[in-house]
Scaffold this active site. Structure first.
Site, PDB file in Angstrom:
ATOM      1  N   ARG A  77      11.003 -22.722 -29.018  1.00 24.19           N
ATOM      2  CA  ARG A  77      10.887 -23.913 -29.857  1.00 24.19           C
ATOM      3  C   ARG A  77      12.103 -24.811 -29.662  1.00 24.19           C
ATOM      4  O   ARG A  77      13.175 -24.358 -29.253  1.00 24.19           O
ATOM      5  CB  ARG A  77      10.769 -23.526 -31.329  1.00 24.19           C
ATOM      6  CG  ARG A  77       9.577 -22.643 -31.656  1.00 24.19           C
ATOM      7  CD  ARG A  77       9.595 -22.256 -33.117  1.00 24.19           C
ATOM      8  NE  ARG A  77       8.435 -21.424 -33.493  1.00 24.19           N
ATOM      9  CZ  ARG A  77       8.414 -20.099 -33.425  1.00 24.19           C
ATOM     10  NH1 ARG A  77       9.491 -19.443 -32.997  1.00 24.19           N
ATOM     11  NH2 ARG A  77       7.337 -19.423 -33.786  1.00 24.19           N
ATOM     12  N   LYS A 137      12.468 -18.406 -36.604  1.00 23.65           N
ATOM     13  CA  LYS A 137      12.263 -18.916 -37.957  1.00 23.65           C
ATOM     14  C   LYS A 137      12.720 -17.859 -38.956  1.00 23.65           C
ATOM     15  O   LYS A 137      12.464 -16.665 -38.767  1.00 23.65           O
ATOM     16  CB  LYS A 137      10.785 -19.237 -38.195  1.00 23.65           C
ATOM     17  CG  LYS A 137      10.276 -20.460 -37.441  1.00 23.65           C
ATOM     18  CD  LYS A 137       8.826 -20.722 -37.774  1.00 23.65           C
ATOM     19  CE  LYS A 137       8.309 -21.991 -37.124  1.00 23.65           C
ATOM     20  NZ  LYS A 137       6.882 -22.245 -37.436  1.00 23.65           N
ATOM     21  N   HIS A 191       6.957 -30.007 -27.937  1.00 28.73           N
ATOM     22  CA  HIS A 191       6.158 -28.822 -28.281  1.00 28.73           C
ATOM     23  C   HIS A 191       5.034 -28.590 -27.282  1.00 28.73           C
ATOM     24  O   HIS A 191       4.537 -27.467 -27.143  1.00 28.73           O
ATOM     25  CB  HIS A 191       5.585 -28.974 -29.690  1.00 28.73           C
ATOM     26  CG  HIS A 191       5.327 -27.657 -30.362  1.00 28.73           C
ATOM     27  ND1 HIS A 191       6.334 -26.775 -30.712  1.00 28.73           N
ATOM     28  CD2 HIS A 191       4.166 -27.057 -30.743  1.00 28.73           C
ATOM     29  CE1 HIS A 191       5.807 -25.704 -31.269  1.00 28.73           C
ATOM     30  NE2 HIS A 191       4.495 -25.837 -31.300  1.00 28.73           N
ATOM     31  N   HIS A 219       5.631 -15.285 -32.313  1.00 26.91           N
ATOM     32  CA  HIS A 219       4.537 -15.420 -33.278  1.00 26.91           C
ATOM     33  C   HIS A 219       4.478 -14.175 -34.159  1.00 26.91           C
ATOM     34  O   HIS A 219       4.547 -13.054 -33.654  1.00 26.91           O
ATOM     35  CB  HIS A 219       3.196 -15.576 -32.563  1.00 26.91           C
ATOM     36  CG  HIS A 219       3.004 -16.907 -31.925  1.00 26.91           C
ATOM     37  ND1 HIS A 219       2.117 -17.120 -30.887  1.00 26.91           N
ATOM     38  CD2 HIS A 219       3.578 -18.118 -32.172  1.00 26.91           C
ATOM     39  CE1 HIS A 219       2.157 -18.393 -30.521  1.00 26.91           C
ATOM     40  NE2 HIS A 219       3.039 -19.014 -31.289  1.00 26.91           N
TER      41      HIS A 219
END
Length: 301
Positions: A151, A184, A249, A275
């Site tokens: 990312r 994240k 992205h 993910h």
């Protein structure tokens, strides 16, 4: 203690959520900015209608705000996000005993129409790589995006110590490099670097300016490149090569789609992309099939 704090106005409630609620949830910086922006918008709407005190907010007020978003012509995905933000905000206020009842409890988020992710064709990503091949830093950034699918926020946070390159770069799997990324929620993971990413990084590190910080990518002013500056750089090359309807992205989608088409298993991709759910990674199966059909049609013998 949260129970001893006096919060009477909407502005005070937002201030508490900013200083206590969001940090406690360990939200990413970008997510915090979006939350604050969304909440300031709904608070402005409520205050414009004469509602300034927290206890005065009624379900119909929030329903009226969602209707206002529809009148503004906002997409379903945007309205869906804003609804989620509102529900999170008021749920937290109730959990902290700053509010007795939750006026957002019955809010129904508008259905978000999912668009098929855009990915670059082989011709497009090769054009992109050629366009930046004369600039070692930009070429390294582009290769990192395309070879790892990381990312924008992950790449922008990279430091020199996060990169481990083999002494000798070859196609041998035993001589792969590694990069440490912050996912994240702050989770740290190490993902492998193939020989193309290693070659590009090695070429850049040879010419990287000597600076007084350890940021991996450096601007011409010798400051650490931010997410915004990296995004601007990628957008510039996309424009130069005539690649439309693409963004930073898109490079992540490109990496995943082409890997699935070439046989990389979904579990490997899931770990590499970071993910949480394999279902998220599975969307690239249909994208790769579409890509294969397109190639067979366009390259008919």
């Amino acid at each position: 203690m949260a129970g001893t704090i006096t919060v009477e106005t909407l502005a005070q409630a937002l201030a508490q959520f900013e200083t206590i609620g969001m940090p406690a949830r360990n939200l990413a910086t970008r997510t915090r900015r979006e939350y604050v922006r969304d909440l300031r918008d709904v608070l402005s709407y409520l205050e414009h209608g004469g509602t300034t005190r927290l206890e005065e907010v009624r379900p119909r007020d929030l329903e009226g705000y969602l209707a206002e978003l529809d009148r503004r012509g906002l997409q379903g995905s945007t309205r869906n996000r804003k609804t989620h933000t509102i529900k999170t905000f008021f749920k937290w206020l109730v959990s902290q005993e700053l509010l007795i009842r939750n006026p957002a409890l019955g809010l129904i988020a508008p259905r978000a129409i999912k668009k098929e992710p855009r990915f670059l064709s082989e011709d497009e990503y090769r054009r992109l790589l050629r366009a930046c091949s004369h600039h070692a830093r930009d070429a390294a950034i582009m290769e990192l995006f395309l070879q790892t699918g990381m990312r924008l926020s992950e790449l922008a946070h990279l430091r020199l110590a996060d990169v481990e390159l083999p002494k000798r770069i070859t196609r041998d799997i035993e001589s792969m490099g590694m990069v440490r990324v912050q996912r994240k929620g702050g989770k740290i993971e190490r993902i492998p670097l193939n020989y193309k990413a290693c070659q590009a990084l090695a070429a850049y590190l040879k010419v990287r300016p000597k600076v007084d910080h350890n940021g991996l990518f450096v601007t011409k002013f010798k400051t650490c490149m931010t997410a915004r500056s990296i995004e601007y750089m990628v957008t510039k090359y996309l424009a130069e090569t005539g690649i439309q309807h693409a963004s930073v992205h898109t490079l992540r989608h490109t990496m995943a789609t082409h890997h699935v088409a070439k046989g990389t298993d979904l579990k490997t991709l899931q770990v590499t992309l970071g993910h949480e759910s394999l279902a998220t990674t599975s969307i690239y199966v249909s994208l790769s099939k579409h890509s294969q059909k397109k190639a067979l049609q366009e390259n008919a013998l």
